[in-house]
Design a protein around this motif. Structure first.
Motif, PDB file in Angstrom:
ATOM      1  N   ASN A  77       0.817  -1.215   0.000  1.00  0.00           N
ATOM      2  CA  ASN A  77       0.000   0.000   0.000  1.00  0.00           C
ATOM      3  C   ASN A  77       0.851   1.265   0.000  1.00  0.00           C
ATOM      4  O   ASN A  77       0.343   2.355  -0.269  1.00  0.00           O
ATOM      5  N   ALA A  78       2.134   1.127   0.312  1.00  0.00           N
ATOM      6  CA  ALA A  78       3.046   2.275   0.283  1.00  0.00           C
ATOM      7  C   ALA A  78       3.584   2.431  -1.137  1.00  0.00           C
ATOM      8  O   ALA A  78       4.239   1.521  -1.655  1.00  0.00           O
ATOM      9  N   PRO A  79       3.316   3.557  -1.802  1.00  0.00           N
ATOM     10  CA  PRO A  79       3.711   3.715  -3.216  1.00  0.00           C
ATOM     11  C   PRO A  79       5.196   3.488  -3.475  1.00  0.00           C
ATOM     12  O   PRO A  79       5.564   2.882  -4.488  1.00  0.00           O
ATOM     13  N   ILE A  80       6.063   3.976  -2.591  1.00  0.00           N
ATOM     14  CA  ILE A  80       7.509   3.815  -2.806  1.00  0.00           C
ATOM     15  C   ILE A  80       7.883   2.344  -2.744  1.00  0.00           C
ATOM     16  O   ILE A  80       8.675   1.850  -3.559  1.00  0.00           O
ATOM     17  N   PHE A  81       7.314   1.631  -1.786  1.00  0.00           N
ATOM     18  CA  PHE A  81       7.610   0.206  -1.645  1.00  0.00           C
ATOM     19  C   PHE A  81       7.100  -0.567  -2.860  1.00  0.00           C
ATOM     20  O   PHE A  81       7.824  -1.390  -3.436  1.00  0.00           O
ATOM     21  N   SER A  82       5.860  -0.315  -3.257  1.00  0.00           N
ATOM     22  CA  SER A  82       5.284  -1.057  -4.382  1.00  0.00           C
ATOM     23  C   SER A  82       6.036  -0.769  -5.683  1.00  0.00           C
ATOM     24  O   SER A  82       6.173  -1.650  -6.538  1.00  0.00           O
ATOM     25  N   ALA A  83       6.554   0.462  -5.831  1.00  0.00           N
ATOM     26  CA  ALA A  83       7.337   0.794  -7.027  1.00  0.00           C
ATOM     27  C   ALA A  83       8.630  -0.014  -7.064  1.00  0.00           C
ATOM     28  O   ALA A  83       9.057  -0.492  -8.129  1.00  0.00           O
ATOM     29  N   ALA A  84       9.262  -0.190  -5.900  1.00  0.00           N
ATOM     30  CA  ALA A  84      10.489  -0.988  -5.833  1.00  0.00           C
ATOM     31  C   ALA A  84      10.202  -2.451  -6.160  1.00  0.00           C
ATOM     32  O   ALA A  84      10.975  -3.103  -6.879  1.00  0.00           O
ATOM     33  N   ILE A  85       9.092  -2.966  -5.648  1.00  0.00           N
ATOM     34  CA  ILE A  85       8.737  -4.363  -5.918  1.00  0.00           C
ATOM     35  C   ILE A  85       8.418  -4.560  -7.394  1.00  0.00           C
ATOM     36  O   ILE A  85       8.748  -5.602  -7.984  1.00  0.00           O
ATOM     37  N   GLU A  86       7.800  -3.570  -8.015  1.00  0.00           N
ATOM     38  CA  GLU A  86       7.496  -3.662  -9.442  1.00  0.00           C
ATOM     39  C   GLU A  86       8.785  -3.737 -10.260  1.00  0.00           C
ATOM     40  O   GLU A  86       8.874  -4.493 -11.241  1.00  0.00           O
ATOM     41  N   LYS A  87       9.808  -2.982  -9.852  1.00  0.00           N
ATOM     42  CA  LYS A  87      11.102  -3.055 -10.540  1.00  0.00           C
ATOM     43  C   LYS A  87      11.721  -4.444 -10.365  1.00  0.00           C
ATOM     44  O   LYS A  87      12.278  -5.014 -11.318  1.00  0.00           O
ATOM     45  N   CYS A  88      11.622  -4.979  -9.150  1.00  0.00           N
ATOM     46  CA  CYS A  88      12.138  -6.333  -8.908  1.00  0.00           C
ATOM     47  C   CYS A  88      11.383  -7.358  -9.749  1.00  0.00           C
ATOM     48  O   CYS A  88      11.978  -8.320 -10.268  1.00  0.00           O
ATOM     49  N   HIS A  89      10.081  -7.149  -9.876  1.00  0.00           N
ATOM     50  CA  HIS A  89       9.254  -8.086 -10.647  1.00  0.00           C
ATOM     51  C   HIS A  89       9.690  -8.132 -12.115  1.00  0.00           C
ATOM     52  O   HIS A  89       9.764  -9.216 -12.719  1.00  0.00           O
ATOM     53  N   LYS A  90       9.998  -6.962 -12.677  1.00  0.00           N
ATOM     54  CA  LYS A  90      10.422  -6.915 -14.078  1.00  0.00           C
ATOM     55  C   LYS A  90      11.745  -7.644 -14.284  1.00  0.00           C
ATOM     56  O   LYS A  90      11.988  -8.215 -15.355  1.00  0.00           O
TER      57      LYS A  90
END
Length: 311
Positions: free
Chosen positions: A193-206
């Motif tokens: 739910n934290a935008p900064i955290f979710s953005a980092a996870i999205e980068k890891c996902h890619k």
């Protein structure tokens, strides 16, 4: 308002700002009759506000005259906007840091923010005030606020709070990165739910997606067996550490030291800039893959929670 000397202008300015917000001027207390020598008041050319009076939020002039020297004049033009508490919505708790000259002042601030609906603008204002070092503020504390439904309405609730006496010595800030065994089911679900955290996870996902690894699913799935695959353990722990490190950076929290154990050393490498995000999460994946694919004699290890004296 009484003679507040050098702060008198600020007091008057605050009073006008409150009038802009509330739509009425606060009456002066204990006013009954004007002095005989104030002709303008006696004949009605100037009126003393002795009770709460509707205010049209237009122009207002503030004069500050003081025997001690500070003098000022300011002309204000009203600006009003309706407070919309749900304008900034977040499904994560709010951390509020405050300081005061004594614990009573900190407690009072806690009472104020806990009694009102969560107001992101007000909390942001408090952060801007208290991020500045105030030497006389030796009582410092934090409160974590959440919200819960009571009927159809949301009510602010206190999740945690603490007050400490500040001795003037800044304690060191240490980032500690845990190793294998610190993972648990859905450990990243709320953090997403934290935008900064979710953005980092999205980068890891890619980075991991071409490897057939879905890091979002690993961190949010309620599958109790998901961490039986050691690769999921390595990338899951490391991804969470990357996301939390990005949040700390955004908050401009700089560590004095960094400590990591086992796979947590990858978190250290990311925190001190030794590895990029892509390099860090790929290193975690490769370490997990090596542990899974390497033909070794299977053994076992026990972690026993005993202190030195007990051993």
């Amino acid at each position: 308002m009484g003679n507040s000397e050098s702060a008198s202008g600020l007091c008057a300015l605050t009073k006008v700002c409150l009038a802009y917000r509330n739509g009425e001027l606060s009456g002066n207390l204990h006013y009954e009759n004007p002095h005989d020598d104030v002709d303008a008041v006696r004949d009605g050319r100037i009126e003393v506000v002795h009770e709460n009076t509707p205010f049209k939020r237009r122009f207002a002039a503030v004069n500050s005259f003081s025997y001690t020297g500070p003098m000022a004049h300011v002309l204000l033009k009203g600006h009003y906007k309706e407070k919309i508490y749900k304008k900034y919505t977040a499904n994560i708790p709010y951390l509020v840091n405050v300081s005061s000259r004594n614990e009573t002042g900190v407690h009072r601030m806690f009472e104020i923010v806990a009694a009102m609906p969560i107001d992101a603008e007000y909390i942001g204002l408090l952060h801007n005030i208290h991020k500045i070092e105030t030497p006389g503020h030796t009582a410092r504390g934090f409160i974590i606020l959440g919200s819960k439904l009571e009927g159809k309405n949301e009510k602010t609730c206190v999740l945690s709070k603490s007050i400490q006496h500040y001795k003037g010595i800044k304690p060191p800030v240490c980032f500690m990165y845990s190793g294998m065994g610190s993972q648990w089911c859905k450990m990243g679900a709320d953090l997403m739910n934290a935008p900064i955290f979710s953005a980092a996870i999205e980068k890891c996902h890619k980075v991991l997606e071409p490897k057939g690894v879905n890091i979002v699913d690993i961190l949010t799935s309620d599958d109790q067996t998901i961490f039986e695959d050691i690769i999921n353990c390595f990338v899951g722990i490391t991804a969470v550490q990357i996301g939390l490190t990005d949040i700390l950076r955004a908050l401009e929290i700089v560590p004095d030291c960094i400590i990591g154990h086992s796979t947590g050393e990858l978190g250290c490498a990311y925190a001190d800039g030794g590895l990029t995000l892509e390099e860090t999460i790929l290193s975690a994946y490769c370490r997990g893959l090596a542990s899974k694919k390497t033909e070794v004699i299977r053994g076992a290890m026990a972690a026993v929670g005993m202190g030195y004296n007990d051993v």
